[in-house]
Motif scaffolding. Sequence first.
Motif, mmCIF file in Angstrom:
data_model
loop_
_atom_site.group_PDB
_atom_site.id
_atom_site.type_symbol
_atom_site.label_atom_id
_atom_site.label_comp_id
_atom_site.label_asym_id
_atom_site.label_seq_id
_atom_site.Cartn_x
_atom_site.Cartn_y
_atom_site.Cartn_z
ATOM 1 N N GLU A 172 74.887 -57.153 71.207
ATOM 2 C CA GLU A 172 73.543 -56.624 71.445
ATOM 3 C C GLU A 172 72.496 -57.349 70.602
ATOM 4 O O GLU A 172 71.341 -57.485 71.020
ATOM 5 C CB GLU A 172 73.522 -55.129 71.154
ATOM 6 C CG GLU A 172 74.330 -54.308 72.149
ATOM 7 C CD GLU A 172 74.409 -52.836 71.759
ATOM 8 O OE1 GLU A 172 73.849 -52.451 70.712
ATOM 9 O OE2 GLU A 172 75.037 -52.055 72.524
ATOM 10 N N LEU A 173 72.899 -57.810 69.430
ATOM 11 C CA LEU A 173 71.975 -58.505 68.529
ATOM 12 C C LEU A 173 71.944 -60.008 68.765
ATOM 13 O O LEU A 173 71.135 -60.721 68.158
ATOM 14 C CB LEU A 173 72.368 -58.228 67.068
ATOM 15 C CG LEU A 173 72.184 -56.785 66.589
ATOM 16 C CD1 LEU A 173 72.914 -56.578 65.267
ATOM 17 C CD2 LEU A 173 70.699 -56.454 66.438
ATOM 18 N N GLY A 174 72.827 -60.496 69.631
ATOM 19 C CA GLY A 174 72.884 -61.928 69.900
ATOM 20 C C GLY A 174 73.398 -62.727 68.725
ATOM 21 O O GLY A 174 72.990 -63.879 68.500
ATOM 22 N N LEU A 175 74.334 -62.145 67.970
ATOM 23 C CA LEU A 175 74.862 -62.802 66.776
ATOM 24 C C LEU A 175 76.308 -63.236 66.984
ATOM 25 O O LEU A 175 77.091 -62.541 67.631
ATOM 26 C CB LEU A 175 74.809 -61.856 65.577
ATOM 27 C CG LEU A 175 73.444 -61.531 64.983
ATOM 28 C CD1 LEU A 175 73.607 -60.516 63.862
ATOM 29 C CD2 LEU A 175 72.771 -62.798 64.449
ATOM 30 N N ASP A 176 76.658 -64.372 66.409
ATOM 31 C CA ASP A 176 78.044 -64.807 66.340
ATOM 32 C C ASP A 176 78.663 -64.183 65.088
ATOM 33 O O ASP A 176 78.171 -64.403 63.974
ATOM 34 C CB ASP A 176 78.126 -66.331 66.266
ATOM 35 C CG ASP A 176 79.547 -66.819 66.117
ATOM 36 O OD1 ASP A 176 79.967 -67.069 64.961
ATOM 37 O OD2 ASP A 176 80.247 -66.946 67.124
ATOM 38 N N ILE A 177 79.709 -63.403 65.252
ATOM 39 C CA ILE A 177 80.275 -62.661 64.126
ATOM 40 C C ILE A 177 80.733 -63.589 63.012
ATOM 41 O O ILE A 177 80.448 -63.357 61.825
ATOM 42 C CB ILE A 177 81.439 -61.763 64.597
ATOM 43 C CG1 ILE A 177 80.875 -60.529 65.310
ATOM 44 C CG2 ILE A 177 82.326 -61.337 63.426
ATOM 45 C CD1 ILE A 177 81.927 -59.570 65.830
#
Length: 306
Positions: A172-177
């Motif tokens: 949802e945040l558009g982040l790569d973990i």
Amino acid sequence: MTIKVFGHKSPDTDSTGSPLIWAWYLSDIRNQPAEAKLLGEPNTEAAFVINKWGFDKPEIISDVTAEDTVVIVDTNNPAELPAAINDANVIQIIDHHKLTGGLETKGPIDITIKPLACTATIMYNLMGDNAAKMPENIKGAMLSCILSDTLEFRSPTTTDQDKALAEKLAAELGLDIAAYASEMFEAKSDVSAFSDAELLRMDSKEYAVEGTKFRVSVLETTAPKIVLDRKDSLMETMTTVAAEDGVDQVLLFVVDILNEEATLLVPNDLVKTVAEKSFDASVSGDTVVLPGIMSRKKQIIPNLKL
């Protein structure tokens, strides 16, 4: 009346982020004015998360009074809370640690303790459908708490719920973990500005074994050499910290996040005995490497023996 929401002393990311999350939920969803508080300076990773997601650093408080209404998160241990905690009006506890005992409340309260890796995951479940209303910064704090407490899913405390929620929030945040976790762990590893005493207290809990009181300290890092290069001065400072804090010994575990192991500093025969009895280790110097040891809650404290 504004509710004070706080976690334990020596705030890590979960004990910094979870008060921010729950204060938002109480204020914006349940129309109960609430403010996040801290019981000390946040560690470097928690400070990074505060800045990353645009929060103001919560006020640091040293104690509470009978006039305060309080929600406790990420602990239920009176030793990790203000001295006057039993005087305050505690109305809720949200935690993922074992039940310690010793807290006394003015009446029946709402308590949720679940065997999950992170307090923030429990909060998400408690929110129900209202979790969909979380703004971006609250989602960011929640994701950060989970990645910190699970060491990016490396910790044995990680559950399927924690991992699934982290993956959902990251999408949802558009982040790569992996990339974001690396940023967090890099911030956590930057301990150059801290004194030896501050490092020994940065992420620590008091625990008694057969009448011997320990301060069990854990430093999670991707650069263990930075800490271990200071081992001589750290071991010297352990005596001072133990005396000031009223414990018999400080145990310092330097957790290597990437290699999934911990190094225990061994300043004396007492700690040598702890290492050998607790972890079946062979100790020949002033440090011992403990393969696979990542979690204080699940692997270190339950195994401590003399």
